[in-house]
Design an enzyme around this catalytic site. Structure first.
Site, PDB file in Angstrom:
ATOM      1  N   CYS A 101      38.721  23.285  42.005  1.00  0.00           N
ATOM      2  CA  CYS A 101      39.050  24.499  43.150  1.00  0.00           C
ATOM      3  C   CYS A 101      38.158  25.238  44.527  1.00  0.00           C
ATOM      4  O   CYS A 101      37.918  25.517  45.411  1.00  0.00           O
ATOM      5  CB  CYS A 101      40.371  25.618  43.280  1.00  0.00           C
ATOM      6  N   HIS A 241      39.538  31.943  48.300  1.00  0.00           N
ATOM      7  CA  HIS A 241      40.532  30.507  47.381  1.00  0.00           C
ATOM      8  C   HIS A 241      41.621  31.449  46.964  1.00  0.00           C
ATOM      9  O   HIS A 241      42.283  32.396  46.377  1.00  0.00           O
ATOM     10  CB  HIS A 241      40.205  29.590  45.471  1.00  0.00           C
ATOM     11  N   ASN A 271      48.263  27.233  46.591  1.00  0.00           N
ATOM     12  CA  ASN A 271      47.198  27.359  45.649  1.00  0.00           C
ATOM     13  C   ASN A 271      46.787  25.392  45.820  1.00  0.00           C
ATOM     14  O   ASN A 271      47.763  24.921  45.568  1.00  0.00           O
ATOM     15  CB  ASN A 271      47.427  27.001  44.058  1.00  0.00           C
TER      16      ASN A 271
END
Length: 309
Positions: A101, A241, A271
């Site tokens: 990520c 994020h 996500n």
């Protein structure tokens, strides 16, 4: 982002959970799921084309394409090469960068360094994910979290000060097993056993990832600011994020910043790993929250373990 929406109520028909439980723990209400004919490359191409239009740049002027994905199309060839071909970037070198990520932050920094060194002028950075293909829809701990989507930045050499001012990149491989997709590589190549054992799904120690993320996120922001002798007072906003609303909330407390200074859209997309920062950035620009000249911090964390800002 793909059009199909998967709500918490939809997920509650698949596993033992409910809308309230998911929202209380993650802040997520819904996420987008790619259709059968959509892949990291197809979503990445759409994002790339839009970014090139915004930058008013022809694909043939690109020198470099970095694609970052936690759900790449293949182990090889690189998803970047498929995107390069489909957009017609005939003179660009293209490669994939793997940092889970945090990948988009690492990739933006790599592209900026290549430009700064004078070796290239124009770079395209794409974060693209179809994580829904690696989610175990029977695992309540992970299937509620992930969504699909893509985002892209064009970076260009310029005499005007600004652009990428500073960056920090960190890794801690001792936590490698806290967030992993074990099957399909050379350690656990696909077999009847790896499929039976669910090794081709995302495995996550949720509590451990939460502890890690809340520990490193605020610190990385301060590190990136210190490099350019700035403080949190100097910045317009933080684009983190989008993994979990609670993680962002905890980071805000650590930085003693109001939550209003954080761009948050995890409630609508879940996500999306490497795509979450560019998707949130584009939305912030589209709704007038981010303007030319604003100072902004991007911060991410992910499997590896990796983190950066």
């Amino acid at each position: 982002v793909p059009e199909p929406v998967l709500t918490n109520d939809d997920i509650s028909k698949l596993v033992d959970t409910n809308d309230q439980w998911i929202r209380d723990r993650t802040g997520i209400r819904e996420r987008r799921i790619a259709r059968e004919n959509e892949f990291p490359s197809t979503l990445g191409v759409e994002a790339a084309v839009k970014a090139l239009q915004v930058a008013n740049l022809a694909p043939t002027e690109l020198d470099l394409i970095i694609c970052t994905s936690s759900s790449p199309e293949y182990i090889f060839p690189a998803t970047a090469c498929i995107i390069q071909d489909q957009i017609g970037a005939t003179k660009a070198g293209a490669f994939d960068l793997q940092a889970a990520c945090t990948g988009f932050i690492f990739a933006v920094n790599m592209a900026a360094q290549a430009i700064r060194s004078g070796s290239i002028k124009n770079a395209l950075v794409v974060g693209t994910e179809v994580l829904s293909r690696f989610v175990n829809w029977k695992d309540r701990g992970t299937c509620i979290l992930f969504g699909d989507g893509a985002g892209a930045f064009v970076l260009q050499a310029s005499d005007i000060p600004g652009g990428i001012m500073s960056a920090v990149m960190h890794s801690d491989g001792s936590g490698a097993d806290t967030l992993t997709l074990p099957g399909g590589g050379s350690h656990f190549p696909a077999s009847e056993l790896t499929i039976h054992e669910g090794k081709h799904f995302v495995h996550m120690d949720g509590k451990e990832v939460f502890r890690f993320a809340t520990r490193v996120m605020g610190r990385a922001v301060l590190e990136a600011l210190e490099q350019v002798k700035m403080t949190t007072d100097d910045i317009h906003c933080i684009i983190p994020h989008q993994a979990n609303y609670r993680i962002i909330e905890t980071a805000a407390k650590y930085l003693k910043m109001p939550l209003e200074k954080f761009v948050i859209n995890v409630d609508r997309y879940g996500n999306t790993s490497t795509a979450s920062i560019p998707i949130a950035t584009v939305e912030a620009i589209q709704n007038g929250r981010l303007k030319s000249g604003d100072k902004v911090v991007f911060v991410g964390f992910g499997g590896g373990l990796t983190w950066g800002a």
